[in-house]
Write an enzyme that holds these catalytic residues in place. Structure first.
Site, mmCIF file in Angstrom:
data_model
loop_
_atom_site.group_PDB
_atom_site.id
_atom_site.type_symbol
_atom_site.label_atom_id
_atom_site.label_comp_id
_atom_site.label_asym_id
_atom_site.label_seq_id
_atom_site.Cartn_x
_atom_site.Cartn_y
_atom_site.Cartn_z
ATOM 1 N N GLU A 204 17.596 40.344 85.830
ATOM 2 C CA GLU A 204 18.841 40.341 86.600
ATOM 3 C C GLU A 204 18.996 38.963 87.226
ATOM 4 O O GLU A 204 18.024 38.398 87.749
ATOM 5 C CB GLU A 204 18.823 41.410 87.686
ATOM 6 C CG GLU A 204 20.035 41.400 88.600
ATOM 7 C CD GLU A 204 19.973 42.484 89.667
ATOM 8 O OE1 GLU A 204 19.338 43.530 89.416
ATOM 9 O OE2 GLU A 204 20.531 42.268 90.768
ATOM 10 N N GLU A 209 25.397 36.773 96.321
ATOM 11 C CA GLU A 209 25.569 38.004 97.087
ATOM 12 C C GLU A 209 25.827 37.628 98.539
ATOM 13 O O GLU A 209 25.299 36.629 99.029
ATOM 14 C CB GLU A 209 24.324 38.889 97.014
ATOM 15 C CG GLU A 209 23.978 39.375 95.622
ATOM 16 C CD GLU A 209 22.706 40.191 95.616
ATOM 17 O OE1 GLU A 209 22.776 41.441 95.647
ATOM 18 O OE2 GLU A 209 21.619 39.575 95.579
#
Length: 332
Positions: A204, A209
């Site tokens: 990932e 974020e």
């Protein structure tokens, strides 16, 4: 990694302005990025402000672009939920107890359900809930508190929100970039990230974020698995971007054969040697989750959480490295 990556060259890019209205070049058909020339033996590091002598030129050509002049579901390039079950057995992309797959990552403690106009929840008729809004070329993914009369139909989730993925539609190696404002608030968790198109996890790549309780605190992280032990490893860094909730900035990640390089406004800010398991092209995900039990600085939804909150996105683009005079393609 395949032999598709044979050469790495570089080129210092002009910095992108901080506001959408002042971004005349948008996502050009050809882009250049500054890439450090240090040996790719460092496992994970912040780059800081590199000297010009340690940078080289990297030319790229555009392979994907959406500047959101129309609804994201009208062109067929995005899917408004996780497109399929993951190879990772514990992925559990459920929308809540008893719901179908694909509507949230329940293992994270998320408190929203991802909806789209055709989603019916527990019912049989579409609810007509649309978390996507287009205005002046900007996409807003809007999270809203679930209306009381729809709580039971939507598996008792506290919020409705939206997700867009290119799983099964677009995946590649190369450079991925979003130009966005990063929303804030208790429980607010916006993200632009990548997963392997074969459905496995990890790898990932979290291109960016936001920690909703910490304005201007942005995170860029790589996740991988140690084959011998099955242990999940992660390495990433927090970056302070003042006013990130109010101004548009570019956030990107470049996947080269030997390393991953993270960028803010097309300046390299961190890199990591490519971990084991990064073999399959990756697809893009952009979403606005609400609530987290693991990701620090987000917290659970409470009375102070916003009734509505928007993740504003000016554009999302992808590029491939120009390795040959003809620009050999490695896009799937």
């Amino acid at each position: 990694m395949t032999a598709k990556f044979l050469i790495t060259i570089g080129l210092i890019a002009a910095l992108t302005p901080a506001c959408a209205a002042d971004d005349p070049d948008g996502a050009p058909l050809e882009l250049t990025l500054p890439v450090t020339t240090d040996p790719a033996m460092i496992q994970c590091r912040k780059i800081g402000m590199p000297e010009a002598s340690s940078l080289s030129f990297l030319p790229l050509h555009r392979t994907f672009h959406d500047d959101f002049d129309e609804h994201p579901l009208s062109g067929g390039r995005w899917v408004p939920h996780y497109a399929g079950g993951a190879a990772w057995p514990e992925a559990r992309y459920w929308g809540g107890d008893g719901s179908d797959f694909k509507r949230k990552t329940s293992a994270n403690g998320e408190q929203q359900i991802y909806v789209d106009p055709r989603y019916a929840g527990r019912g049989t008729a579409p609810l007509g809930l649309d978390p996507f809004r287009i205005e002046n070329g900007v996409l807003s993914i809007v999270a809203r508190r679930t209306p009381p009369n729809l709580k039971a139909v939507l598996f008792n989730n506290e919020y409705t929100s939206g997700i867009l993925t290119t799983q099964g539609k677009f995946s590649q190696y190369g450079y991925f970039e979003i130009r966005a404002k990063i929303p804030i608030g208790t429980g607010v968790w916006p993200a632009f990230w990548l997963l392997a198109d074969d459905g496995g996890w990890p790898p990932e790549i979290d291109a960016v974020e936001g920690r909703g309780q910490r304005p201007g605190d942005l995170v860029m992280t790589t996740h991988w698995r140690i084959p011998a032990t099955g242990r999940i490893e992660s390495c990433g860094f927090d970056f302070a971007v003042s006013g990130a909730e109010a101004d548009f900035h570019n956030y990107g990640v470049l996947w080269q054969p030997d390393r991953l390089i993270y960028f803010i406004d097309r300046r390299p800010v961190s890199d990591i040697r490519v971990p084991i398991g990064f073999d399959d092209p990756m697809y893009m995900i952009v979403n606005l989750a609400m609530g987290s039990k693991f990701f620090g600085g987000v917290g659970f939804v409470d009375a102070e959480s916003p009734v509505t909150v928007s993740f504003e996105i000016d554009r999302i683009s992808a590029y491939q490295i120009d390795m040959t005079p003809t620009g050999a393609s490695n896009v799937r």
